[in-house]
Design a protein around this motif. Structure first.
Motif, mmCIF file in Angstrom:
data_model
loop_
_atom_site.group_PDB
_atom_site.id
_atom_site.type_symbol
_atom_site.label_atom_id
_atom_site.label_comp_id
_atom_site.label_asym_id
_atom_site.label_seq_id
_atom_site.Cartn_x
_atom_site.Cartn_y
_atom_site.Cartn_z
ATOM 1 N N ASP A 164 -5.384 -13.577 -12.246
ATOM 2 C CA ASP A 164 -4.460 -14.508 -11.577
ATOM 3 C C ASP A 164 -3.156 -13.801 -11.217
ATOM 4 O O ASP A 164 -2.572 -14.033 -10.149
ATOM 5 C CB ASP A 164 -4.165 -15.707 -12.476
ATOM 6 N N SER A 165 -2.706 -12.925 -12.100
ATOM 7 C CA SER A 165 -1.469 -12.196 -11.847
ATOM 8 C C SER A 165 -1.623 -11.256 -10.657
ATOM 9 O O SER A 165 -0.735 -11.172 -9.798
ATOM 10 C CB SER A 165 -1.070 -11.397 -13.101
ATOM 11 N N LEU A 166 -2.759 -10.573 -10.572
ATOM 12 C CA LEU A 166 -3.001 -9.674 -9.437
ATOM 13 C C LEU A 166 -3.091 -10.463 -8.135
ATOM 14 O O LEU A 166 -2.515 -10.077 -7.107
ATOM 15 C CB LEU A 166 -4.298 -8.878 -9.653
ATOM 16 N N ARG B 89 -1.819 -13.401 -7.444
ATOM 17 C CA ARG B 89 -0.516 -13.967 -7.109
ATOM 18 C C ARG B 89 0.387 -12.955 -6.400
ATOM 19 O O ARG B 89 1.175 -13.315 -5.520
ATOM 20 C CB ARG B 89 0.155 -14.464 -8.398
ATOM 21 N N GLU B 90 0.232 -11.671 -6.765
ATOM 22 C CA GLU B 90 1.069 -10.636 -6.165
ATOM 23 C C GLU B 90 0.401 -9.944 -4.980
ATOM 24 O O GLU B 90 0.940 -8.986 -4.424
ATOM 25 C CB GLU B 90 1.436 -9.588 -7.226
ATOM 26 N N GLY B 91 -0.786 -10.427 -4.600
ATOM 27 C CA GLY B 91 -1.455 -9.883 -3.426
ATOM 28 C C GLY B 91 -2.080 -8.514 -3.627
ATOM 29 O O GLY B 91 -2.248 -7.749 -2.662
ATOM 30 N N VAL B 92 -2.443 -8.196 -4.858
ATOM 31 C CA VAL B 92 -3.056 -6.895 -5.156
ATOM 32 C C VAL B 92 -4.582 -7.036 -5.090
ATOM 33 O O VAL B 92 -5.166 -7.855 -5.787
ATOM 34 C CB VAL B 92 -2.637 -6.393 -6.550
ATOM 35 N N LYS B 93 -5.222 -6.222 -4.272
ATOM 36 C CA LYS B 93 -6.683 -6.232 -4.192
ATOM 37 C C LYS B 93 -7.273 -5.634 -5.467
ATOM 38 O O LYS B 93 -6.699 -4.727 -6.049
ATOM 39 C CB LYS B 93 -7.167 -5.401 -2.999
ATOM 40 N N PHE B 94 -8.446 -6.129 -5.853
ATOM 41 C CA PHE B 94 -9.079 -5.590 -7.058
ATOM 42 C C PHE B 94 -10.585 -5.798 -7.001
ATOM 43 O O PHE B 94 -11.092 -6.654 -6.270
ATOM 44 C CB PHE B 94 -8.521 -6.273 -8.312
ATOM 45 N N GLU B 95 -11.287 -5.001 -7.770
ATOM 46 C CA GLU B 95 -12.711 -5.185 -8.032
ATOM 47 C C GLU B 95 -12.905 -5.114 -9.537
ATOM 48 O O GLU B 95 -12.227 -4.332 -10.216
ATOM 49 C CB GLU B 95 -13.543 -4.110 -7.337
ATOM 50 N N VAL B 96 -13.827 -5.929 -10.053
ATOM 51 C CA VAL B 96 -14.028 -6.037 -11.499
ATOM 52 C C VAL B 96 -15.340 -5.383 -11.907
ATOM 53 O O VAL B 96 -16.396 -5.667 -11.326
ATOM 54 C CB VAL B 96 -14.029 -7.510 -11.949
ATOM 55 N N TYR B 97 -15.266 -4.520 -12.891
ATOM 56 C CA TYR B 97 -16.455 -3.973 -13.539
ATOM 57 C C TYR B 97 -16.530 -4.607 -14.925
ATOM 58 O O TYR B 97 -15.694 -4.330 -15.789
ATOM 59 C CB TYR B 97 -16.352 -2.449 -13.652
ATOM 60 N N ASP B 98 -17.510 -5.500 -15.131
ATOM 61 C CA ASP B 98 -17.586 -6.254 -16.385
ATOM 62 C C ASP B 98 -18.798 -5.862 -17.227
ATOM 63 O O ASP B 98 -19.273 -6.626 -18.058
ATOM 64 C CB ASP B 98 -17.606 -7.758 -16.112
ATOM 65 N N LYS B 99 -19.282 -4.644 -17.045
ATOM 66 C CA LYS B 99 -20.471 -4.185 -17.763
ATOM 67 C C LYS B 99 -20.141 -3.120 -18.816
ATOM 68 O O LYS B 99 -21.014 -2.346 -19.213
ATOM 69 C CB LYS B 99 -21.507 -3.651 -16.778
ATOM 70 N N VAL B 100 -18.898 -3.076 -19.267
ATOM 71 C CA VAL B 100 -18.542 -2.121 -20.317
ATOM 72 C C VAL B 100 -19.352 -2.436 -21.574
ATOM 73 O O VAL B 100 -19.457 -3.591 -21.986
ATOM 74 C CB VAL B 100 -17.035 -2.180 -20.629
ATOM 75 N N ARG B 101 -19.921 -1.419 -22.163
ATOM 76 C CA ARG B 101 -20.715 -1.581 -23.381
ATOM 77 C C ARG B 101 -19.797 -1.574 -24.601
ATOM 78 O O ARG B 101 -18.943 -0.692 -24.739
ATOM 79 C CB ARG B 101 -21.726 -0.441 -23.501
ATOM 80 N N VAL B 102 -19.955 -2.564 -25.470
ATOM 81 C CA VAL B 102 -19.239 -2.547 -26.736
ATOM 82 C C VAL B 102 -19.833 -1.428 -27.578
ATOM 83 O O VAL B 102 -21.048 -1.336 -27.737
ATOM 84 C CB VAL B 102 -19.353 -3.900 -27.458
ATOM 85 N N GLU B 103 -18.982 -0.557 -28.114
ATOM 86 C CA GLU B 103 -19.367 0.716 -28.708
ATOM 87 C C GLU B 103 -20.041 1.573 -27.625
ATOM 88 O O GLU B 103 -21.257 1.744 -27.581
ATOM 89 C CB GLU B 103 -20.296 0.529 -29.928
ATOM 90 N N PRO B 104 -19.265 2.119 -26.715
ATOM 91 C CA PRO B 104 -19.810 2.824 -25.551
ATOM 92 C C PRO B 104 -20.566 4.094 -25.922
ATOM 93 O O PRO B 104 -20.366 4.685 -26.985
ATOM 94 C CB PRO B 104 -18.564 3.148 -24.717
ATOM 95 N N THR B 105 -21.447 4.500 -25.007
ATOM 96 C CA THR B 105 -22.205 5.734 -25.135
ATOM 97 C C THR B 105 -21.838 6.646 -23.973
ATOM 98 O O THR B 105 -21.155 6.232 -23.027
ATOM 99 C CB THR B 105 -23.708 5.461 -25.090
ATOM 100 N N GLU B 106 -22.324 7.893 -24.026
ATOM 101 C CA GLU B 106 -22.065 8.788 -22.893
ATOM 102 C C GLU B 106 -22.684 8.222 -21.614
ATOM 103 O O GLU B 106 -22.128 8.363 -20.528
ATOM 104 C CB GLU B 106 -22.573 10.207 -23.184
ATOM 105 N N ALA B 107 -23.819 7.509 -21.753
ATOM 106 C CA ALA B 107 -24.466 6.910 -20.579
ATOM 107 C C ALA B 107 -23.628 5.768 -20.018
ATOM 108 O O ALA B 107 -23.463 5.639 -18.792
ATOM 109 C CB ALA B 107 -25.862 6.426 -20.947
ATOM 110 N N SER B 108 -23.081 4.920 -20.900
ATOM 111 C CA SER B 108 -22.301 3.783 -20.399
ATOM 112 C C SER B 108 -20.983 4.249 -19.773
ATOM 113 O O SER B 108 -20.512 3.658 -18.798
ATOM 114 C CB SER B 108 -22.046 2.763 -21.518
ATOM 115 N N LEU B 109 -20.392 5.334 -20.311
ATOM 116 C CA LEU B 109 -19.184 5.874 -19.684
ATOM 117 C C LEU B 109 -19.496 6.402 -18.286
ATOM 118 O O LEU B 109 -18.709 6.214 -17.353
ATOM 119 C CB LEU B 109 -18.590 6.990 -20.537
#
Length: 477
Positions: A105-107, A109-129
């Protein structure tokens, strides 16, 4: 106006030794100003000579903004950074919760373009990074934002690094001996980190930790260049933490503070770097890191139990959120040691354990849980190396040590930590996480490559020592 007494206390900490035991200084001396001057005068007596051990420390930390509701400001921050297209990273759980909505909402409101990556793995691996990095490289971003716990922030650090150096191989920046441990010389994009848990302190540090699956052990990337530009510490986000998440992340704070406080002093680390760019992020404890470690332990004593068992206690959860950040400043420069070194294979070799409160589709041992499992055994082991520090840490956590003997320092701190584990209903040792005595050789093998942190322990350890520590950690109570 800061009280005069506190100013004098701080000056005393900086100018005098906190511990005079053999592990932390030469017998009868300190690592205070005279010790540092000895290093300098010795080096200057021979033209261009370098001391064999370290003679300096650096304090590096992200800019931190703390306060309820400050997430609403990040859109303005990105405009001030002249960011026009932003990569926002989070995980699938946080994606459904208020912290991400507030940030987006903050982005907007200020007119900042964005894209969301929501697939971060909890306890990441070299593959997920590498998956997160692939997503970043497919776009054209001039800033990064992470909203989540340590896994999200660490993933975003790595994505920003490899986005900014697109020709780098993945292992180029990974810590030795697993990777090449190259210094970071490229310029990274501005990066705002918004933590939603109270444990990792990742919003302050230049460290990204992940499971390296080929070895079934954690490792990481450690360089000041990858730390966030700004850490936005909004205590309102902690109110959505489930009880077990609050407990396990709190034990990460506890071990950060205890390990950085009992690590070898910076003047005992070797070799001395030939160039400042080679000075590691984890340098050994120093007078400034000590201040933050003590602060975090005092907060733990007062607020940890309240924060876990009273989810609507805003004061307690806010205080723990700040303690996480402050411990991060301390350990992010001093380092951690055996509890963390041993935790990496504990997490990396998980079979079927799935903790309550974590809605993940794969078995995990949360980082704070894997770290605290060995802590009673570790502090019993390291106590003889610097008993004064172990006793002071136990006292800061509420233990009466007025009649304590130095010979019992490690056991006293171990019992103090065990008491916190009991109050927080932590699983009873590695056996409760699915490990048996037969697993110990493999856990030891996973610990041995963790030189970056195990060498910061105040007492050297053999393979037999590590085996004994893991065996003593099979049960805790």
């Amino acid at each position: 106006m800061i009280p005069r007494r506190k100013v004098l206390d701080l000056l005393q900490v900086i100018s005098s030794a906190s511990c005079k035991c053999p592990a932390h200084a030469h017998p009868g001396t300190s690592y205070g100003m005279s010790d540092i001057l000895d290093h300098r005068s010795h080096a200057s007596s021979v033209p261009d000579a370098k001391p064999s051990k370290e003679y300096a420390f650096e304090m590096a930390c992200s800019t931190i903004r703390y306060g309820p509701g400050v997430t609403r400001e990040i859109g303005m921050d990105l405009v001030n950074m002249k960011a026009k297209n932003v990569c926002v990273m989070t995980d699938s759980n946080i994606a459904k919760l208020p912290p991400l909505k507030t940030a987006l909402d903050s982005l907007t409101r200020e007119g900042v373009k964005f894209e969301v990556y929501d697939k971060v793995r909890v306890e990441p691996t070299e593959a997920s990074l590498q998956e997160a990095t692939k997503f970043a490289k497919a776009g054209s971003y001039d800033a990064f934002v992470a909203v989540g716990g340590g896994s999200v922030m660490d993933t975003c650090k790595a994505a920003n690094l490899y986005y900014s150096d697109p020709e780098a191989e993945f292992l180029d920046y990974v810590n030795q001996p697993i990777g090449k441990g190259k210094p970071v010389t490229c310029t990274l994009k501005p990066f705002i980190a918004v933590p939603t848990t109270s444990g990792t302190g990742s919003e302050t540090t230049g460290v990204s930790i992940f499971d390296y699956e080929p070895l079934k052990a954690k490792t990481g990337i450690a360089n000041r260049a990858i730390r966030p530009t700004l850490g936005v510490v909004d205590p309102l986000h902690t109110l959505s933490m489930p009880e077990r998440v609050c407990s396990y992340s709190g034990f990460d704070v506890l071990c950060h503070a205890l390990e950085s406080y009992t690590a070898i002093p910076f003047t005992e680390r070797s070799p001395c770097p030939s160039n400042p760019i080679l000075r590691p992020a984890y340098q050994g404890q120093n007078p400034i890191s000590d201040v933050w470690a003590r602060y975090a332990l005092q907060i733990m004593r007062k607020y940890f139990e309240r924060a876990v068992y009273r989810p609507d206690d805003v004061e307690a959860r806010s205080s723990m959120h700040l303690a996480s950040t402050m411990a991060g400043v301390g350990f992010g420069n001093a380092g951690v040691h055996l509890c963390h070194g041993m935790s990496y294979p504990i997490s990396g070799n998980v079979r079927s354990f799935q903790p309550k409160g974590y809605n993940d589709d794969h078995p995990i041992i949360p980082h704070g849980l894997s770290v605290v499992m060995s802590s009673p055994a570790v502090f019993s082991f390291t106590g003889p190396a610097c008993p004064e520090r172990h006793l002071e840490a136990a006292e800061l956590l509420g233990k009466d040590v007025s009649n304590a003997k130095k010979a019992d320092a490690g056991l006293i701190l171990a019992d103090t930590v065990r008491g916190y584990m009991n109050i927080m209903k932590v699983e009873n040792g590695l056996s409760a996480l699915g490990y048996t005595k037969d697993d110990i050789p493999n856990l030891v093998r996973g610990t041995l490559p963790q030189h970056r942190i195990t060498k910061l322990a105040p007492r050297e350890q053999s393979e037999e020592d590590l085996s004994n520590l893991f065996e003593k950690s099979l049960t805790v109570f």
